[in-house]
Every structure is written in structure tokens, then in C-alpha cells.
Design a protein around this motif. Structure first.
Motif, PDB file in Angstrom:
ATOM      1  N   PHE A 204       3.452   5.878  -2.412  1.00  0.00           N
ATOM      2  CA  PHE A 204       4.820   6.404  -3.057  1.00  0.00           C
ATOM      3  C   PHE A 204       5.188   6.828  -4.439  1.00  0.00           C
ATOM      4  O   PHE A 204       5.145   7.883  -4.736  1.00  0.00           O
ATOM      5  CB  PHE A 204       5.885   5.585  -2.247  1.00  0.00           C
ATOM      6  N   GLU A 205       4.711   5.619  -5.288  1.00  0.00           N
ATOM      7  CA  GLU A 205       5.180   5.593  -6.600  1.00  0.00           C
ATOM      8  C   GLU A 205       3.842   6.296  -7.350  1.00  0.00           C
ATOM      9  O   GLU A 205       4.418   7.260  -8.146  1.00  0.00           O
ATOM     10  CB  GLU A 205       5.277   4.176  -7.079  1.00  0.00           C
ATOM     11  N   LYS A 206       2.613   6.445  -6.816  1.00  0.00           N
ATOM     12  CA  LYS A 206       1.856   7.025  -7.723  1.00  0.00           C
ATOM     13  C   LYS A 206       1.780   8.599  -7.556  1.00  0.00           C
ATOM     14  O   LYS A 206       0.962   9.355  -7.928  1.00  0.00           O
ATOM     15  CB  LYS A 206       0.453   6.223  -7.417  1.00  0.00           C
TER      16      LYS A 206
ATOM     17  N   THR B 246       3.825  14.414  -6.502  1.00  0.00           N
ATOM     18  CA  THR B 246       4.903  15.341  -5.859  1.00  0.00           C
ATOM     19  C   THR B 246       6.088  14.460  -5.675  1.00  0.00           C
ATOM     20  O   THR B 246       6.046  13.188  -5.145  1.00  0.00           O
ATOM     21  CB  THR B 246       4.320  15.585  -4.427  1.00  0.00           C
ATOM     22  N   PRO B 247       7.192  15.163  -5.921  1.00  0.00           N
ATOM     23  CA  PRO B 247       8.390  14.211  -5.830  1.00  0.00           C
ATOM     24  C   PRO B 247       8.577  13.805  -4.122  1.00  0.00           C
ATOM     25  O   PRO B 247       8.636  14.761  -3.483  1.00  0.00           O
ATOM     26  CB  PRO B 247       9.436  15.213  -6.345  1.00  0.00           C
ATOM     27  N   GLN B 248       9.197  12.498  -4.131  1.00  0.00           N
ATOM     28  CA  GLN B 248       9.545  12.242  -2.844  1.00  0.00           C
ATOM     29  C   GLN B 248      10.683  11.224  -2.841  1.00  0.00           C
ATOM     30  O   GLN B 248      11.106  10.700  -3.829  1.00  0.00           O
ATOM     31  CB  GLN B 248       8.447  11.221  -2.300  1.00  0.00           C
ATOM     32  N   LEU B 249      11.463  11.544  -1.764  1.00  0.00           N
ATOM     33  CA  LEU B 249      12.886  10.854  -1.756  1.00  0.00           C
ATOM     34  C   LEU B 249      12.984   9.905  -0.271  1.00  0.00           C
ATOM     35  O   LEU B 249      12.213  10.235   0.850  1.00  0.00           O
ATOM     36  CB  LEU B 249      14.006  11.691  -1.578  1.00  0.00           C
ATOM     37  N   LEU B 250      13.334   8.852  -0.408  1.00  0.00           N
ATOM     38  CA  LEU B 250      13.627   7.808   0.922  1.00  0.00           C
ATOM     39  C   LEU B 250      14.953   7.922   1.179  1.00  0.00           C
ATOM     40  O   LEU B 250      15.808   7.696   0.198  1.00  0.00           O
ATOM     41  CB  LEU B 250      13.213   6.548   0.472  1.00  0.00           C
ATOM     42  N   ILE B 251      15.543   8.230   2.411  1.00  0.00           N
ATOM     43  CA  ILE B 251      16.729   8.701   2.660  1.00  0.00           C
ATOM     44  C   ILE B 251      17.122   8.159   3.981  1.00  0.00           C
ATOM     45  O   ILE B 251      16.444   7.976   4.920  1.00  0.00           O
ATOM     46  CB  ILE B 251      16.870  10.281   2.838  1.00  0.00           C
ATOM     47  N   ASP B 252      18.420   7.741   3.955  1.00  0.00           N
ATOM     48  CA  ASP B 252      18.989   6.905   5.306  1.00  0.00           C
ATOM     49  C   ASP B 252      19.806   8.170   5.835  1.00  0.00           C
ATOM     50  O   ASP B 252      20.670   8.921   5.461  1.00  0.00           O
ATOM     51  CB  ASP B 252      20.340   5.886   4.635  1.00  0.00           C
TER      52      ASP B 252
ATOM     53  N   LEU C  22       0.829  -1.325  -0.043  1.00  0.00           N
ATOM     54  CA  LEU C  22      -0.006  -0.062  -0.166  1.00  0.00           C
ATOM     55  C   LEU C  22       0.871   1.358  -0.020  1.00  0.00           C
ATOM     56  O   LEU C  22       0.566   2.155  -0.840  1.00  0.00           O
ATOM     57  CB  LEU C  22      -0.857  -0.135   1.230  1.00  0.00           C
ATOM     58  N   TYR C  23       2.086   1.289   0.835  1.00  0.00           N
ATOM     59  CA  TYR C  23       3.014   2.423   0.962  1.00  0.00           C
ATOM     60  C   TYR C  23       3.400   2.562  -0.510  1.00  0.00           C
ATOM     61  O   TYR C  23       3.593   3.686  -0.907  1.00  0.00           O
ATOM     62  CB  TYR C  23       3.824   1.883   1.795  1.00  0.00           C
ATOM     63  N   PHE C  24       4.127   1.503  -1.182  1.00  0.00           N
ATOM     64  CA  PHE C  24       4.560   1.654  -2.681  1.00  0.00           C
ATOM     65  C   PHE C  24       3.497   2.229  -3.315  1.00  0.00           C
ATOM     66  O   PHE C  24       4.096   3.092  -4.304  1.00  0.00           O
ATOM     67  CB  PHE C  24       5.146   0.311  -2.720  1.00  0.00           C
ATOM     68  N   ALA C  25       2.484   1.800  -3.489  1.00  0.00           N
ATOM     69  CA  ALA C  25       1.311   2.427  -4.359  1.00  0.00           C
ATOM     70  C   ALA C  25       1.365   3.842  -4.105  1.00  0.00           C
ATOM     71  O   ALA C  25       1.230   4.621  -5.004  1.00  0.00           O
ATOM     72  CB  ALA C  25       0.036   1.748  -4.136  1.00  0.00           C
TER      73      ALA C  25
END
Length: 769
Positions: free
Chosen positions: A421-423, A426-432, A416-419
Motif C-alpha cells: 500500500f505504502e510503496k 499510484t494514489p490509494q485511499l482506504l475508505i469506510d 505485507l499489505y502495508f508495504a
């Protein structure tokens, strides 16, 4: 009688000849003995193991034996080219020279230990015996090599040092106690163990007993008495209270009682070791074993112990017994594959052989069927360990049924999160947050920045941000603590363009890893609008300030002529009947001139605007300069109501000059007004002609002066000196003066000294029609 004299003389001569012959024989014999002694001495010197040297008073070597050559490492007559001091080390040379001087003065044979340098790498320690031969004025030096003795002494000192170091490292102290004489010898380490001071206790037995822990004291006293009585070997562990700091320490003492029959004395020798650390370690091991047993018994996961060679079960904890439904006796002694519940794990011995070889095996998700037939999901992990030199297999069996349900729910949430996130558009980044690495981005981010997804996953935030990497990481770490946060950055796109962005960041945990999810908004246009608004606002503020300053400046410029009109009218009103015609005409003229000046100010108020102060507003005419300046002086004196005098000195030859009277009035009205305001003494004005081309005006006061570093700013609009005090003003006047001087193609110079005064020099060229 005369005849007998020659005969007697002959007899005496014969007797004297015999005596001389005997003496000659004796001298020859002594010479032969001396030669034999010299030969023996030379032979002794040649075969002597000691080095023998003869040196003169200047230190030059004039003789030596073979051992001397060997000692100094030289051959043949080369040694005769050296002085003995050349072989003395530099540090010992002054003492050696003093030693030779003492031997010479006392004429007594003496000895000296010194190091000789044979070459740059080798040094030997020698024992020198020196005798001064007064007749020959030479020194006889005998040198014995004592290097080996020194080395042996060093070795013994090193061995002693090693022995003491072993005692120190092992916390072992030694002692010898003569019970009969109460004499004690003990090592420094023993002092440290017991915490004794440097002084030896007067009654060592009482001091020792007093150091023992009260709970062990009686036991040790009886034990020692028994050992002394029976002359037994003793070995005991007990506690002491260290004297210097009161700390409780464990020690291990052992030794023996020795009886000397000849001296009829009883002695005790032995060693004492501080074993506190060992005792604590044993106690920790025992506690660890106790804890391990408690963990084994109370663990909430199954634990199975196998023999690594046979595969037989040797132990099982209560949790496993309850989990699979077999009792303890049904498990212990059986091979793993004999227990039906483990048929999926040990369906063959291949898995066991793999475990023996790799010493590790893991089944992350394995279904088990209990004795009652129930199915459970477990994680089965086995490791091989060495216990008491025997290999054992420790198996951990965890029930993961609940975890699997959680994992399934997390998987669904991840999808559900991936859907989302991907859809997301707005630009989104996943960061360490710890490294700043970009873990993932959505398609909108890839499109915005212009990088592919694969390129992004090899990048860090530093690759797309203009901020220093240290600052970025610091901010990222804050986000993990404070929760959702907002920050503005300048980011770089793949095209090389930069844009302002705002980043909304929240902490996120994925598969146990702490990450940050950041939403990116492009605010470049908004930032431009904000900057434009800020600039407009600043400009508006500047306009408001200029407006206020403009009004203040205009008021300042109008005040002088209006004050002159007011003053003249008041004089006419009060003294009209008593004033003569000439005086009245003068006052009327002042009123007329002031009104005319005010009108000119109103007409030319635009001159204050720098853009409009140009040549088109410059209207020169033939004017009488001296009367105009006198008039300006009188107006300023009248307005200021001061007792100061303005002294005018003129060297001008002509009366009329082609100048703009309005601007001249502005120039001198401003400068004279300032001189009066900032000085309490008289002011001088000098007018001079220069080369029949220019007029030089020098206005001097004796006022407060101007700081040297601020003079260059005085012609800036609205600038006022820092030491102006409470004197009112706008700071606009000198800027107008500078503009009007420039329009006349003239120059202005300001010179000033704080607390001494100011001189303003204005040079105006003659202007032709």
C-alpha cells in the motif's frame, strides 16, 4: 214622625262608625301582620343559603340577598348595574331566555340547571327556581349552588372509569351469579375475555362449560360441583376457547360461594383474569432456563461459576473439565486460587478483590498449564451477576491458541499489505463505506491531492469530491455488495484545482471491519482528448449534414430554370412549324434567360455560404421589375403544372429599379414557389410604392398556413413547419430570401393563420447608383 228621622240617622251613623272603627282595627292588625311577614321574609332571604334575585322583564337585576351577592362574587349595589343574562354562559343564553318566556306564559314556578360564569376563570353549576310575579312584572329567581354535587358526580364517574380501566389493563373481569335464580351480572371486560356478544346467554352455566377447552372441561365441571357442594373458596387456572375468534386463552378464576339464609339463595361471586401472556412468559422462562442449561453443557468454551463472596467454585461445564484435565469433584467447592491451573490468573487475591469491586475482569491472553502439564493460551473473562438475590461470578475461558496463530498470520499479511500500500506509486485511499470517512492514504495520494496524511484522516470523500455526499455514500455501499467496481468522479485538490479521476474500488476486511480500497488514476488529459474527439466527430457530422443539405438546396435552386429550359425546348420541338416568329422569339428568350440564370447560379453558388454572402457579392443594376416578376410567375406556373392563377396587381409608377436581379429572382422564385406548393387556390401579389422611397411586395395565398409559434423559426436554415405534410423541400429557401432582403437593406414580415393562408410582406428601399 218627622222628629224621629234625625234620631235614627244619628243612630245609624254611630253604628257605621263602630263598624268602620272595627274594620280599621282589623286592617291595622293585618298591616302589622303583613309587615311582620315581610320582615320575616326579608330576614329569611338575608340568612338563606340560596341566592335570591328579582329581575325585571328586560333582565336587569332590581333586588338580591347576601347569598346572591356571594354567589355572583359581587359587593354592594354594583349588582344593580348588571343584567342576570350577563352571568349566563353564551352557549346556554338562548335556552335560558326561552325558559324565562315559558315561565311567564304558563305563570307556573319552574326549575332549570345552568352554568353561571362568575369571572373568566370560574364557572358554577346552579339549580334555578323561577316564578313570574305578574303584578310587579318581575321574575323571582332562587339559585342553589350545585357545583360540589357536580364535582362529586364527576369524581364518582372518574373512580368508576379508573376501576374499569384497571380491569381492562389487568384483563380482569368480575361476575355475580345467583345460582338459585340463574341471574348473572358480569363486567364488560369479562365479555371481552370470553368473547361473548352483547346479549347475555340464556343458560350461563352451559355457556361457561362450553367455552372451556375440551381437555379441561370435565376437570372444571367436577371441581365446580365440589366447591358448590362444600361451599368452598375456589381458585383454578384453566383454558378456554374464546367465542368470537376461537383463540385458546389461559384464565385464572377465583371466588367464593355465598348462601343467603333469609332469601334461601345460593350465589357465586368472583373475578376471572386472562393470564395467557403470563403463562407464555413463564413458558419462555422455562424454555430459556432449559436452553441455558443446554448451552452450559454443550458450550465449546469453558464456563466456571464462583461464589462472589468466598471465591469458591460452585459449578463447571464439561468443556472446561476436559480442557484443564480436572474432574468435577476436584473443582467444585475449591477456591479459585487453590487450583494450580489458575495460578497465573489468581496468583494473589488482589485480582479477586478487583473483580469484586469492578464486577468485571478480563485477561485477553493468558497462558494456562493443564493438570497434565500442557500449556495453552486462553482468554479469561469474568462478570458478576445476581442470581436469586445472590452474587455469582461467571467466568468464560476460551482457548485462543488457534486464534493466536491466525492473528500472527494476519499480522504478517498486514505488514505485507502495508508495504504494498505504502510503496505503491499510484494514489490509494482506504475508505469506510458506511460513513465515507477516509481511514488511510498512501504517500502517492498525499502528494497527488496536496494534503498531509494527518489532514486526510480527518476528511471524508465529500471533502475531495464535487458529487453530493448522498450519491457518494450510495455508490460506496454498492461497492461492498457487488465487489470490485469502477467509477468516475471529479475530485478537488488542495490547490483548489479540479481534475477528472477514475476510481477502481474493491471491498476489504481489516480487523473485522469492512472497508474499501480505492486506486486513483488522473484522467484529466484523457478526458480533454475524448472531449476534443467528440467535438470533432460532432463537427464532422454537422459538415456531412450541411453537405447533404447544401446539395439538396442547390438542386432545388437549379430545378426551376432547368425545368423552364426543358419546357421551352419541348414546345419548340413539337410546335416548331406552327409557331409564329414572335412566339418562337419568346421561347428562345425564356431559354436564354433560364440558361443565363443557371449560369448566374453556378457563378454565384457561393452566395449560399453565409460567410460569403456579403456586400462584395451584391451587384445591383437597373432592371425592369414588373417583367422580371411576370417571368418568375410564368416559370413557376409552368413547372408546377397547376391550374392555379397568380394575380399580380401593381401600383408602381416607374419601370426601372436599381436592384440585384439574381437576388430578386431568388427572393420571388422561392416565395411564389412556396405559395403554389402549399395552396390549392389562387395567389395574389400586390406591388405598392411607399412614400416614394420603398416598394412593398405582398404575396398572399390561401393555403395550409403556419403555426403561429413556428413563424419565427422559418428563416433558420433547413427549418420546415410541422404541418408541412408530404410536400418536398429543404427548408433552406427562406433563409436565402432573408439574407438577400437584408443585403437590399429591406425588411420581411411573415403573417399566417393555420388552414387560412399566409401573407409575406417584403419592403425594399429604392437604391441609388
Amino acid at each position: 214622625m218627622i222628629e224621629s228621622k234625625p234620631q235614627n240617622l244619628i243612630e245609624e251613623l254611630k253604628a257605621r262608625n263602630i263598624e268602620l272603627t272595627i274594620q280599621n282595627q282589623e286592617l291595622q292588625l293585618a298591616k302589622d301582620k303583613a309587615e311582620i311577614a315581610v320582615q320575616r321574609l326579608n330576614l329569611f332571604c338575608d340568612i338563606s343559603p340560596a341566592g335570591h334575585f328579582l329581575i325585571d322583564c328586560r333582565g336587569k337585576i332590581v333586588g338580591f340577598n347576601n347569598s346572591g351577592l356571594a354567589l355572583l362574587g359581587k359587593t354592594g349595589d354594583d349588582l344593580l348595574n348588571f343584567t342576570f343574562s350577563q352571568f349566563i354562559t353564551k352557549t346556554n343564553l338562548p335556552d335560558f331566555n326561552l325558559f324565562l318566556l315559558q315561565v311567564k306564559e304558563t305563570n307556573v314556578e319552574n326549575f332549570y340547571f345552568i352554568e353561571l360564569t362568575i369571572n373568566q376563570e370560574k364557572q358554577v353549576l346552579v339549580h334555578l327556581t323561577v316564578r313570574f310575579l305578574e303584578k310587579e312584572q318581575q321574575y323571582l329567581i332562587t339559585a342553589l349552588d350545585r357545583t360540589e354535587k357536580k364535582l362529586l358526580k364527576n369524581i364518582l364517574a372518574e373512580k368508576e372509569s379508573i376501576f374499569k380501566e384497571i380491569q381492562r389493563i389487568g384483563n380482569i373481569g368480575s361476575f355475580q351469579f345467583n345460582i338459585s335464580t340463574n341471574f348473572l351480572e358480569f363486567s364488560q371486560e369479562l365479555r371481552f375475555i370470553f368473547g361473548f356478544h352483547d346479549s347475555i346467554p340464556s343458560n350461563i352455566l352451559e355457556t361457561w362449560l362450553d367455552s372451556i377447552h375440551p381437555q379441561d372441561r370435565k376437570m372444571m365441571e367436577l371441581y365446580l360441583q365440589e366447591c358448590i357442594l362444600n361451599q368452598n373458596l375456589f381458585r383454578k387456572e384453566y383454558r378456554i376457547i374464546r367465542k368470537n375468534d376461537g383463540e385458546i386463552r389461559w384464565i385464572d378464576g377465583w371466588g367464593e360461594i355465598i348462601f343467603d339464609d333469609e332469601a334461601n339463595e345460593l350465589s357465586m361471586i368472583g373475578v376471572i383474569q386472562d393470564i395467557t401472556d403470563r403463562k407464555l412468559a413463564i413458558e419462555k422462562i422455562q424454555n430459556a432456563e432449559t436452553r441455558s442449561h443446554r448451552i452450559f453443557e454443550s458450550s465449546k468454551e469453558g464456563i466456571l461459576i464462583l461464589d462472589a463472596i468466598t471465591g469458591q467454585i460452585t459449578d463447571a461445564n464439561p468443556f472446561l473439565i476436559e480442557l484443564i484435565g480436572f474432574n468435577y469433584d476436584e473443582l467444585v467447592g475449591k477456591e479459585l486460587w487453590e487450583i494450580g491451573v489458575f495460578k497465573n490468573i489468581a496468583a494473589s487475591k488482589e485480582a479477586f478483590i478487583e473483580l469484586q469491586n469492578k464486577e468485571y475482569i478480563r485477561f485477553e491472553d493468558m497462558p494456562l498449564e493443564t493438570k497434565a502439564g500442557c500449556s495453552i493460551d486462553v482468554e479469561f473473562v469474568s462478570n458478576v451477576y445476581i442470581v436469586d438475590e445472590n452474587k455469582v461470578i461467571l467466568c468464560h475461558i476460551r482457548d485462543i491458541s488457534d486464534r493466536k496463530k491466525v492473528d500472527l498470520a494476519l499480522k504478517e499479511r498486514s505488514q505485507l499489505y502495508f508495504a504494498m500500500f505504502e510503496k505503491n506509486q499510484t494514489p490509494q485511499l482506504l475508505i469506510d463505506p458506511m460513513s465515507g470517512n477516509i481511514i488511510d492514504v498512501n504517500s502517492a495520494a498525499a502528494q497527488f491531492y496536496g494534503y498531509s496524511l494527518e489532514e486526510f484522516k480527518r476528511m471524508t470523500l465529500s471533502d475531495i469530491s464535487t458529487f453530493p455526499s448522498e450519491q457518494i455514500l450510495e455508490e460506496m455501499k454498492k461497492f461492498t455488495i457487488t465487489g470490485p467496481s469502477y467509477f468516475q468522479f471529479i475530485h478537488k485538490l488542495a490547490s483548489g484545482k479540479t481534475c477528472d479521476i477514475e476510481m477502481y474500488t474493491s471491498p476489504l476486511s481489516i480487523s473485522g471491519q469492512a472497508l474499501l480500497i480505492s486506486t486513483i488514476n488522473d484522467i484529466s488529459k484523457r478526458k480533454l482528448e475524448e472531449e476534443r474527439l467528440v467535438q470533432l466527430n460532432n463537427k464532422l457530422k454537422e459538415v456531412n449534414v450541411l453537405k447533404s443539405q447544401f446539395i439538396s438546396t442547390v438542386s432545388h435552386e437549379f430545378r426551376t430554370p432547368l425545368a423552364g429550359i426543358l419546357s421551352s425546348v419541348q414546345l419548340l420541338q413539337i410546335y416548331n412549324d406552327t409557331l409564329g416568329k414572335e412566339k418562337k422569339e419568346k421561347l428562345f428568350k425564356q431559354i436564354f434567360d433560364a440558361v443565363q440564370h443557371t449560369t448566374a447560379l453556378l457563378d454565384d453558388v457561393s452566395l449560399i455560404d453565409e460567410e460569403q454572402t456579403s456586400i462584395s457579392f451584391f451587384r445591383p443594376a437597373n432592371i425592369q421589375l414588373l417583367p422580371l416578376i411576370n417571368e418568375i410567375i410564368e416559370e413557376n406556373i409552368s413547372v408546377s403544372e397547376t391550374n392555379q392563377k397568380v394575380i399580380l396587381k401593381s401600383n408602381l409608377d416607374i419601370k426601372n429599379y436599381y436592384m440585384d436581379s439574381i437576388m430578386i429572382r431568388h427572393i420571388f422564385n422561392n416565395i411564389i414557389s412556396n405559395a403554389i406548393k402549399y395552396s390549392s387556390k389562387n395567389i395574389t401579389i400586390d406591388l405598392n410604392e411607399i412614400d416614394n422611397k420603398k416598394i412593398e411586395f405582398i404575396i398572399k395565398d390561401q393555403g395550409i398556413g403556419i403555426p403561429d409559434e413556428e413563424i419565427k423559426y422559418l428563416v433558420d436554415p433547413f427549418y420546415r413547419a410541422s404541418n408541412r405534410g408530404t410536400v418536398q423541400g429543404t427548408g433552406f429557401g427562406l433563409s436565402i430570401v432573408k439574407r438577400f432582403v437584408d443585403l437590399h437593406k429591406g425588411q420581411m414580415l411573415i403573417e399566417s393563420v393555420v388552414n387560412k393562408g399566409t401573407a409575406v410582406t417584403i419592403t425594399l428601399p429604392y437604391l441609388q447608383q
